[in-house]
Design a protein around this motif. Structure first.
Motif, PDB file in Angstrom:
ATOM      1  N   GLY A 118       0.833  -1.199   0.000  1.00 43.83           N
ATOM      2  CA  GLY A 118       0.000   0.000   0.000  1.00 43.83           C
ATOM      3  C   GLY A 118       0.860   1.238   0.000  1.00 43.83           C
ATOM      4  O   GLY A 118       2.010   1.224  -0.454  1.00 43.83           O
ATOM      5  N   LEU A 119       0.313   2.315   0.510  1.00 42.34           N
ATOM      6  CA  LEU A 119       1.024   3.582   0.545  1.00 42.34           C
ATOM      7  C   LEU A 119       2.281   3.479   1.404  1.00 42.34           C
ATOM      8  O   LEU A 119       2.235   3.010   2.541  1.00 42.34           O
ATOM      9  N   ALA A 120       3.412   3.896   0.845  1.00 42.24           N
ATOM     10  CA  ALA A 120       4.661   3.908   1.601  1.00 42.24           C
ATOM     11  C   ALA A 120       4.684   5.179   2.453  1.00 42.24           C
ATOM     12  O   ALA A 120       5.374   6.147   2.143  1.00 42.24           O
ATOM     13  N   GLY A 121       3.910   5.170   3.519  1.00 41.47           N
ATOM     14  CA  GLY A 121       3.712   6.378   4.312  1.00 41.47           C
ATOM     15  C   GLY A 121       4.800   6.601   5.348  1.00 41.47           C
ATOM     16  O   GLY A 121       5.165   5.690   6.094  1.00 41.47           O
ATOM     17  N   MET A 122       5.314   7.837   5.410  1.00 43.72           N
ATOM     18  CA  MET A 122       6.338   8.169   6.395  1.00 43.72           C
ATOM     19  C   MET A 122       5.751   8.230   7.799  1.00 43.72           C
ATOM     20  O   MET A 122       6.417   7.882   8.778  1.00 43.72           O
ATOM     21  N   ALA A 123       4.499   8.692   7.930  1.00 43.40           N
ATOM     22  CA  ALA A 123       3.880   8.775   9.254  1.00 43.40           C
ATOM     23  C   ALA A 123       3.759   7.386   9.876  1.00 43.40           C
ATOM     24  O   ALA A 123       4.057   7.185  11.055  1.00 43.40           O
ATOM     25  N   ALA A 124       3.313   6.404   9.075  1.00 43.62           N
ATOM     26  CA  ALA A 124       3.197   5.039   9.581  1.00 43.62           C
ATOM     27  C   ALA A 124       4.555   4.485   9.974  1.00 43.62           C
ATOM     28  O   ALA A 124       4.698   3.804  10.999  1.00 43.62           O
ATOM     29  N   LYS A 125       5.571   4.762   9.172  1.00 44.83           N
ATOM     30  CA  LYS A 125       6.935   4.311   9.479  1.00 44.83           C
ATOM     31  C   LYS A 125       7.411   4.927  10.789  1.00 44.83           C
ATOM     32  O   LYS A 125       8.003   4.249  11.639  1.00 44.83           O
ATOM     33  N   ASN A 126       7.141   6.218  10.971  1.00 49.98           N
ATOM     34  CA  ASN A 126       7.559   6.894  12.194  1.00 49.98           C
ATOM     35  C   ASN A 126       6.837   6.346  13.418  1.00 49.98           C
ATOM     36  O   ASN A 126       7.436   6.166  14.479  1.00 49.98           O
ATOM     37  N   VAL A 127       5.535   6.090  13.278  1.00 48.04           N
ATOM     38  CA  VAL A 127       4.766   5.544  14.399  1.00 48.04           C
ATOM     39  C   VAL A 127       5.323   4.196  14.827  1.00 48.04           C
ATOM     40  O   VAL A 127       5.490   3.918  16.023  1.00 48.04           O
TER      41      VAL A 127
END
Length: 236
Positions: A118-127
């Motif tokens: 899915g979306l390679a999201g930076m927010a999810a990675k940071n969380v």
């Protein structure tokens, strides 16, 4: 609202015949969406979208090719939902139109789909990173997350989760209260209050604190004001 984007050029009907990279800036007096208007207690109502998701190859990059996301968002709104969720043919949760999706299982595991799904999201990675750092520093805290997993999960798993979240850089972390008009989670106390669980609020606060500028931090780079405005007098 000031928005920047980098383009390969003005483009032509030949699609690849470009004149070189161009940086654009768009300044608008209108506020398209305000973070302050997000009701983080009530959370978001989500629905599984009938719209086909983008191919994984294109979810790894940000682009202006967002017709799938726009249609999915509008379709969800017609059903009284705030958020559309893309799923694959096997019923696995992929992403939202502009956010990553995560869940807290009944076993206290924070699960986020991998970037290739899915979306390679930076927010999810940071969380994901912050949760493990926090647990190491504060092992006696009551944050109910034992570990983090990056794996696929199904719509049925999401419905049975303790809590579900939408995550992106702009909104931070917002709880998902309903999926297809059904409550996510089984905590009757929060259902009676018509509120999401407390973990989404804790994760959002954790992300917010981490983003605050800390002098000497390797994560933050101070940018002179002049670089944003072209004012030579500020480039000192």
């Amino acid at each position: 609202m000031l928005t920047f984007w980098l383009s390969r050029g003005r483009g032509t009907f030949g699609l690849v015949d470009t004149e070189g990279p161009t940086l654009y800036a768009l300044l608008s007096s209108e506020i398209a969406y305000s973070v302050d208007k997000v009701d983080r207690d009530a959370g978001l109502r989500a629905t599984v979208s009938p719209v086909d998701p983008q191919a994984p190859y294109f979810t790894l990059m940000k682009s202006v090719s967002c017709i799938n996301q726009a249609v999915a968002k509008l379709e969800a709104m017609t059903r009284g939902a705030d958020l559309a969720i893309f799923v694959d043919d096997a019923g696995n949760v992929l992403t939202g139109p502009d956010c990553s999706i995560g869940m807290l299982t009944q076993d206290n595991v924070l699960v986020i789909p991998p970037d290739d799904g899915g979306l390679a999201g930076m927010a999810a990675k940071n969380v994901a990173e912050l949760c493990m750092q926090y647990k190491a520093l504060e092992p006696d805290d009551n944050l109910p997350i034992e570990r983090v997993e990056r794996r696929m999960f199904t719509v049925d798993e999401l419905k049975r989760a303790q809590e579900a979240f939408a995550m992106n850089t702009f909104l931070g972390v917002v709880g998902i209260s309903h999926l297809d008009s059904e409550w996510i989670g089984v905590d009757e106390e929060y259902q009676e209050l018509e509120q999401c669980g407390p973990v989404s609020l804790a994760l959002n606060e954790m992300l917010h604190v981490d983003r605050n500028y800390k002098k000497g931090s390797a994560k933050h780079t101070e940018v002179p004001y002049g670089y944003m405005t072209g004012m030579v007098s500020q480039l000192v």
